[in-house]
Design a protein around this motif. Sequence first.
Motif, PDB file in Angstrom:
ATOM      1  N   THR A  76      -6.933  21.629   4.336  1.00 52.13           N
ATOM      2  CA  THR A  76      -5.837  22.039   3.459  1.00 52.13           C
ATOM      3  C   THR A  76      -4.511  21.431   3.910  1.00 52.13           C
ATOM      4  N   HIS A  77      -3.791  20.865   2.957  1.00 50.89           N
ATOM      5  CA  HIS A  77      -2.459  20.257   3.133  1.00 50.89           C
ATOM      6  C   HIS A  77      -2.467  18.907   3.857  1.00 50.89           C
ATOM      7  N   LEU A  78      -3.635  18.360   4.142  1.00 52.65           N
ATOM      8  CA  LEU A  78      -3.681  17.045   4.779  1.00 52.65           C
ATOM      9  C   LEU A  78      -3.487  15.951   3.735  1.00 52.65           C
ATOM     10  N   ILE A  79      -2.980  14.820   4.192  1.00 50.09           N
ATOM     11  CA  ILE A  79      -2.794  13.651   3.332  1.00 50.09           C
ATOM     12  C   ILE A  79      -4.003  12.739   3.508  1.00 50.09           C
ATOM     13  N   LEU A  80      -4.560  12.306   2.385  1.00 52.83           N
ATOM     14  CA  LEU A  80      -5.683  11.364   2.398  1.00 52.83           C
ATOM     15  C   LEU A  80      -5.103   9.954   2.369  1.00 52.83           C
ATOM     16  N   LEU A  81      -5.519   9.138   3.306  1.00 52.46           N
ATOM     17  CA  LEU A  81      -5.018   7.773   3.438  1.00 52.46           C
ATOM     18  C   LEU A  81      -6.116   6.773   3.116  1.00 52.46           C
ATOM     19  N   GLN A  82      -5.709   5.588   2.686  1.00 52.18           N
ATOM     20  CA  GLN A  82      -6.642   4.481   2.501  1.00 52.18           C
ATOM     21  C   GLN A  82      -5.986   3.244   3.119  1.00 52.18           C
ATOM     22  N   SER A  83      -6.789   2.397   3.701  1.00 50.84           N
ATOM     23  CA  SER A  83      -6.203   1.171   4.254  1.00 50.84           C
ATOM     24  C   SER A  83      -5.738   0.282   3.107  1.00 50.84           C
ATOM     25  N   ILE A  84      -4.698  -0.463   3.351  1.00 51.61           N
ATOM     26  CA  ILE A  84      -4.180  -1.385   2.340  1.00 51.61           C
ATOM     27  C   ILE A  84      -5.254  -2.404   1.988  1.00 51.61           C
ATOM     28  N   GLU A  85      -5.970  -2.860   2.981  1.00 50.30           N
ATOM     29  CA  GLU A  85      -7.049  -3.832   2.768  1.00 50.30           C
ATOM     30  C   GLU A  85      -8.118  -3.275   1.819  1.00 50.30           C
ATOM     31  N   GLU A  86      -8.545  -2.038   2.044  1.00 52.22           N
ATOM     32  CA  GLU A  86      -9.566  -1.419   1.184  1.00 52.22           C
ATOM     33  C   GLU A  86      -9.005  -1.147  -0.209  1.00 52.22           C
ATOM     34  N   SER A  87      -7.741  -0.779  -0.295  1.00 49.82           N
ATOM     35  CA  SER A  87      -7.105  -0.548  -1.600  1.00 49.82           C
ATOM     36  C   SER A  87      -7.135  -1.820  -2.447  1.00 49.82           C
ATOM     37  N   ARG A  88      -6.880  -2.952  -1.820  1.00 44.70           N
ATOM     38  CA  ARG A  88      -6.912  -4.224  -2.561  1.00 44.70           C
ATOM     39  C   ARG A  88      -8.319  -4.501  -3.115  1.00 44.70           C
ATOM     40  N   LYS A  89      -9.346  -4.104  -2.351  1.00 45.17           N
ATOM     41  CA  LYS A  89     -10.734  -4.348  -2.784  1.00 45.17           C
ATOM     42  C   LYS A  89     -11.159  -3.414  -3.905  1.00 45.17           C
ATOM     43  N   THR A  90     -10.816  -2.133  -3.801  1.00 45.55           N
ATOM     44  CA  THR A  90     -11.367  -1.127  -4.718  1.00 45.55           C
ATOM     45  C   THR A  90     -10.502  -0.843  -5.940  1.00 45.55           C
ATOM     46  N   CYS A  91      -9.225  -1.134  -5.888  1.00 43.04           N
ATOM     47  CA  CYS A  91      -8.312  -0.819  -6.993  1.00 43.04           C
ATOM     48  C   CYS A  91      -7.948  -2.106  -7.727  1.00 43.04           C
ATOM     49  N   LYS A  92      -8.433  -2.239  -8.932  1.00 41.87           N
ATOM     50  CA  LYS A  92      -8.215  -3.464  -9.706  1.00 41.87           C
ATOM     51  C   LYS A  92      -6.928  -3.366 -10.526  1.00 41.87           C
ATOM     52  N   LEU A  93      -6.099  -4.377 -10.369  1.00 39.14           N
ATOM     53  CA  LEU A  93      -4.839  -4.450 -11.102  1.00 39.14           C
ATOM     54  C   LEU A  93      -4.995  -5.294 -12.349  1.00 39.14           C
ATOM     55  N   LYS A  94      -4.197  -4.947 -13.357  1.00 37.38           N
ATOM     56  CA  LYS A  94      -4.144  -5.756 -14.569  1.00 37.38           C
ATOM     57  C   LYS A  94      -3.115  -6.866 -14.355  1.00 37.38           C
ATOM     58  N   LYS A  95      -3.046  -7.777 -15.314  1.00 37.70           N
ATOM     59  CA  LYS A  95      -2.072  -8.872 -15.243  1.00 37.70           C
ATOM     60  C   LYS A  95      -0.656  -8.290 -15.128  1.00 37.70           C
ATOM     61  N   ASP A  96       0.137  -8.880 -14.258  1.00 36.93           N
ATOM     62  CA  ASP A  96       1.527  -8.476 -14.021  1.00 36.93           C
ATOM     63  C   ASP A  96       1.669  -7.059 -13.459  1.00 36.93           C
ATOM     64  N   GLU A  97       0.618  -6.539 -12.819  1.00 37.99           N
ATOM     65  CA  GLU A  97       0.711  -5.271 -12.101  1.00 37.99           C
ATOM     66  C   GLU A  97       0.672  -5.560 -10.602  1.00 37.99           C
ATOM     67  N   PHE A  98       1.347  -4.705  -9.840  1.00 35.00           N
ATOM     68  CA  PHE A  98       1.434  -4.899  -8.403  1.00 35.00           C
ATOM     69  C   PHE A  98       1.273  -3.565  -7.702  1.00 35.00           C
ATOM     70  N   PHE A  99       0.835  -3.613  -6.466  1.00 37.85           N
ATOM     71  CA  PHE A  99       0.793  -2.418  -5.641  1.00 37.85           C
ATOM     72  C   PHE A  99       2.207  -2.114  -5.156  1.00 37.85           C
ATOM     73  N   TYR A 100       2.521  -0.831  -5.013  1.00 33.17           N
ATOM     74  CA  TYR A 100       3.823  -0.428  -4.481  1.00 33.17           C
ATOM     75  C   TYR A 100       4.078  -1.117  -3.142  1.00 33.17           C
ATOM     76  N   PHE A 101       3.065  -1.094  -2.265  1.00 29.86           N
ATOM     77  CA  PHE A 101       3.265  -1.636  -0.923  1.00 29.86           C
ATOM     78  C   PHE A 101       3.528  -3.134  -0.931  1.00 29.86           C
ATOM     79  N   ASP A 102       3.197  -3.824  -2.014  1.00 33.65           N
ATOM     80  CA  ASP A 102       3.527  -5.254  -2.122  1.00 33.65           C
ATOM     81  C   ASP A 102       4.963  -5.469  -2.595  1.00 33.65           C
ATOM     82  N   ILE A 103       5.487  -4.520  -3.353  1.00 29.52           N
ATOM     83  CA  ILE A 103       6.849  -4.636  -3.888  1.00 29.52           C
ATOM     84  C   ILE A 103       7.889  -4.230  -2.832  1.00 29.52           C
ATOM     85  N   LEU A 104       7.564  -3.185  -2.060  1.00 32.42           N
ATOM     86  CA  LEU A 104       8.511  -2.722  -1.040  1.00 32.42           C
ATOM     87  C   LEU A 104       8.805  -3.834  -0.040  1.00 32.42           C
ATOM     88  N   GLU A 105      10.045  -3.945   0.327  1.00 32.56           N
ATOM     89  CA  GLU A 105      10.538  -4.945   1.286  1.00 32.56           C
ATOM     90  C   GLU A 105      10.669  -6.354   0.701  1.00 32.56           C
TER      91      GLU A 105
END
Length: 179
Positions: A76-105
């Motif tokens: 209860t109340h824990l945060i579920l994390l995913q590695s950025i590397e695994e997120s890139r593999k499992t989460c498919k982006l559409k054209k002109d979409e980006f991950f938040y972590f790619d936009i930051l910085e």
Amino acid sequence: MSEKDFVWVAKLGKTIGLKGYVKLHNLSDFSSQFKKDACFFIKNGKESLKIKHYNPSNSTILFENYESVEKAKSLTHLILLQSIEESRKTCKLKKDEFFYFDILECEVFDEELRLGKVIDILETGASYLLEIQSDEVLVEKKYPKTFFIPYLDKFVKNIDIKKRQIFCTKDAFLILENS
């Protein structure tokens, strides 16, 4: 891996029922990643959890080795994390979409002028605002330390993730001037 190699994907809520299910509060745009046998992390990526069952209709989730109310309460109340590397593999982006972590910085430019860098992304209903930390040269010229650029074609021309650069229209500089 360090903390910056992970992204928050969900927050775990209270237990539901007697079999060890917990409420899943999805923090991502990719609910499809929550499926049987998918692994996620807690506690800064040091401990992993494997999904035994996920019910998308009521957003409840059961993890292997947590199939009792007593064990599940520890999640209860824990945060579920995913590695950025695994997120890139499992989460498919559409054209002109980006991950938040790619936009930051990313550095933000108006033609040749460096306006600053993206420090946050705010969701405003149907749109997003990029929070920009102004370039030091502009701050010395008495421009604001931070300002916001709407993530709309009128303001954002091109994003080059490989070079970590965002190119804006002249309207972006007008926002800075009027902030």
